[in-house]
Structure formats: C-alpha cells, structure tokens
Write an enzyme that holds these catalytic residues in place. Structure first.
Site, PDB file in Angstrom:
ATOM      1  N   VAL A 107       0.859  -1.177   0.000  1.00  7.71           N
ATOM      2  CA  VAL A 107       0.000   0.000   0.000  1.00  7.71           C
ATOM      3  C   VAL A 107       0.898   1.231   0.000  1.00  7.71           C
ATOM      4  O   VAL A 107       1.842   1.318   0.797  1.00  7.71           O
ATOM      5  CB  VAL A 107      -0.932   0.024   1.231  1.00  7.71           C
ATOM      6  CG1 VAL A 107      -1.839   1.247   1.182  1.00  7.71           C
ATOM      7  CG2 VAL A 107      -1.750  -1.258   1.309  1.00  7.71           C
ATOM      8  N   CYS A 108       0.617   2.160  -0.906  1.00  2.00           N
ATOM      9  CA  CYS A 108       1.364   3.404  -0.953  1.00  2.00           C
ATOM     10  C   CYS A 108       2.866   3.133  -1.100  1.00  2.00           C
ATOM     11  O   CYS A 108       3.279   2.306  -1.919  1.00  2.00           O
ATOM     12  CB  CYS A 108       1.031   4.230   0.291  1.00  2.00           C
ATOM     13  SG  CYS A 108       1.484   5.967   0.214  1.00  2.00           S
ATOM     14  N   THR A 109       3.702   3.769  -0.299  1.00  8.53           N
ATOM     15  CA  THR A 109       5.145   3.621  -0.443  1.00  8.53           C
ATOM     16  C   THR A 109       5.677   2.322   0.150  1.00  8.53           C
ATOM     17  O   THR A 109       6.897   2.107   0.182  1.00  8.53           O
ATOM     18  CB  THR A 109       5.876   4.816   0.201  1.00  8.53           C
ATOM     19  OG1 THR A 109       5.444   4.961   1.555  1.00  8.53           O
ATOM     20  CG2 THR A 109       5.614   6.086  -0.574  1.00  8.53           C
ATOM     21  N   GLY A 110       4.787   1.435   0.572  1.00  7.66           N
ATOM     22  CA  GLY A 110       5.230   0.088   0.937  1.00  7.66           C
ATOM     23  C   GLY A 110       5.926  -0.594  -0.229  1.00  7.66           C
ATOM     24  O   GLY A 110       6.740  -1.504  -0.034  1.00  7.66           O
ATOM     25  N   THR A 169       2.949   3.060  -7.018  1.00  7.66           N
ATOM     26  CA  THR A 169       3.032   3.547  -5.647  1.00  7.66           C
ATOM     27  C   THR A 169       2.431   4.944  -5.624  1.00  7.66           C
ATOM     28  O   THR A 169       1.887   5.405  -6.638  1.00  7.66           O
ATOM     29  CB  THR A 169       4.486   3.539  -5.135  1.00  7.66           C
ATOM     30  OG1 THR A 169       4.501   3.894  -3.742  1.00  7.66           O
ATOM     31  CG2 THR A 169       5.369   4.512  -5.913  1.00  7.66           C
TER      32      THR A 169
END
Length: 326
Positions: A109-112, A129
């Site tokens: 999720v996102c910058t994961g 991302t």
C-alpha cells in the site's frame, strides 16, 4: 469456509490508514460472509513491540514477525507505506526477502512498494506507488516496471497500490476476487465508499493530472471544459473562447498545463462518462451524447483504449444502485 490469513507488517513511521484501511475491508468481509474467521488478521513488527505511526499514533502488534510466520506463511501479506519506508531497518528488508515470497498474495500500500523493491521482490514486475514516489521508485530500482498512473496494479500474486485510500480499493478488489461482487459491494457500503474504482483508473482526475494554468483565461477555460464536456471542444472553438489564435492557444495550453488541449478534453469526457454510467440510469447513447462523444461507438472506443473495458461492462461492474424512494 476457506480461511485466508492476513498479516500486516508494522514499523515505526508507518502510515496508519495504510494499515487500518485494508484491515477494515478484510474484517468487514468476514462479517459479510458470517464467518469472522474467513480472514484471520494479525499485525506484526520486527520485535513484537509497539510502533509509532507517522501521525503519532501508537499501534501494539499482535506478534513479532518471526512468531507470526512460525506456523506457516499468511495467505495475504500486506506491506503498508509511510515515512518509515525512507530509511527502513535492514532486518525488516531481510525478513521480507526471506518470507514474502511464501505468501500466496503479496500486497503493498502506498510507499510500501519501496520496501518490496529494496528486497528485490518487484524486479521484473509492473508496479505502482504513491504518485510522489513513482519517480524515486523508477530511478532507484530500474528493474521495476513502474506505472505511475493507476490507483492499483495487479501482476500475478503481486499487487501494489497508490497512496493511502487506494489501499482500500485494492483490498475491495481482493475481497471481490475471493467472495464475489456482492460481498465486496456490501463491505464498501458499510465503509461508506463506492465499489467503483477499477485498478486502471488514474490516480488523478483530469483537473489534478494537468497543471492549473497560470493565466486566468486558460484557467477559466479548464473549468469551463469540465462543466461543458458535450460542447464543441475543438482547438479552434476553445481558442476562440480564450481569444487566441488556434496555434498560439495550443502552444500556451500545453506550456501551462503540461498536456495538449485534445488530451485534456479526452480525459474530461472519459471522467464525465464514467460518472454518468456509475451514478445514473441513462442509456449508453444518452451518456455518450452528454459526455461529448456523439456516438456510442466513439465512447466504446475511448473506454476500451483507456480502461480496457466497454461502457456496458463498466456499468455492470461499477454502477451504484440508485436509492429507493418510499
């Protein structure tokens, strides 16, 4: 019912909504399925100790990461983003490199996605991302096929999503895959979100994707286009409204917005058509006319090119039921 254990990785500086958004979706899916064990959810940090999110909230994990996989890998492993991805602990990357490949579904999720990329898990895969980190992901990890536009990307067992709330969209898509459209729609309703954003929907609307023009005439024209998608939006007509020559207008519009008038118009019309298909009961021909396509066939070509699906199929999947009146 089949159990699909979910494990969420925690670390200092995690974005709290990246964690709680997907967790609420999977927990809600268990309630909808009338089986709280359908998605057993655990959270884990490296040492099992509490973590502080980037907003200052503290989260107490259920276990240490080593303990969380002692009895076998999770079905779905979720790696959230947040400021903590900027300088991750090497031990966390090592754990991901060793254990993430064992999960049946690997989700960021996102910058994961940056953590997965650092562990080499995105090499050779298409991924996305948060828009602010897409250039960094592409530059630092050239083996990753970075697509900055969609809200989420699915590439086999690997799924990556854009910023924050896109993790909810991705989780709903996974629930739909597992339990069907009706179950995912019910979860979406309980969360007061709409099951309507396909993964290839852009992270930005046309107005956000394009820069806002500096000069008032072009800025006002951008708003006018959005409000009148069915009008004559040819370069000549728009130039006349902006009181410029067509050549000067096209050059100025691209310079100030970062896109051509034609591409901007195409995106505005696509968004208008999508909203009408999602929110109204108007026929395809009416939607095509209102959105400025002129004919259903022209709208069909635009949908297939941009979204990979024709308008009728799009409506069947993403149309929100109209409220009933008493």
């Amino acid at each position: 019912m089949t159990q699909r254990p979910v494990l969420v990785v925690l670390f200092d500086g995690v974005q709290s909504l990246d964690v709680t958004g997907p967790v609420e979706v999977f927990a809600g899916a268990g309630r909808v399925a009338r089986d709280p064990g359908a998605y057993p959810i655990r959270t884990a940090s490296l040492d099992g100790g509490p973590v502080r999110t980037q907003s200052g909230l503290r989260i107490l994990p259920d276990a240490a990461l080593a303990e969380a996989v002692a009895d076998g890998p999770p079905h779905t492993l979720i790696v959230p983003g947040g400021e903590g991805t900027r300088a991750p602990e090497p031990a966390l990357i090592d754990w991901l490199r060793a254990h993430a490949p064992d999960a049946e579904r690997l989700v960021s999720v996102c910058t994961g996605a940056l953590l997965l990329a650092e562990a080499g898990l995105l090499d050779g895969h298409r991924a996305t991302t948060h828009w602010v980190a897409c250039d960094h992901l592409a530059r630092c990890y050239p083996e990753v096929d970075v697509d900055p536009d969609p809200i989420f990307v699915r590439d086999g067992r690997l799924s990556t999503s854009a910023g924050v709330t896109a993790g909810i969209d991705l989780a709903l898509a996974l629930v739909e895959e597992d339990l069907g459209h009706d179950a995912a729609l019910t979860v979406a309703r309980h969360l007061v979100v709409f099951l309507r954003r396909p993964g290839n929907q852009a992270q930005f609307s046309a107005q956000l994707a394009a820069q806002t023009a500096r000069r008032a005439p072009l800025r006002d024209l951008q708003h006018w286009i959005s409000e009148h998608p069915g009008a004559d939006l040819s370069v000549e007509a728009l130039a006349a409204r902006a009181r410029m020559s067509p050549r000067h207008f096209a050059r100025a519009f691209r310079s100030e917005t970062g896109t051509t008038p034609g591409r901007y118009v195409d995106r505005v019309r696509l968004e208008q058509a999508r909203r009408l298909l999602e929110e109204t009961a108007g026929g395809v021909e009416e939607v095509a006319r209102t959105a400025g396509y002129g004919t259903p066939e022209a709208m069909r070509r635009a949908f297939v090119k941009a979204l990979g699906t024709p308008p009728a199929d799009y409506r069947r999947r993403f149309h929100a039921p109209l409220p009933t009146t008493r």
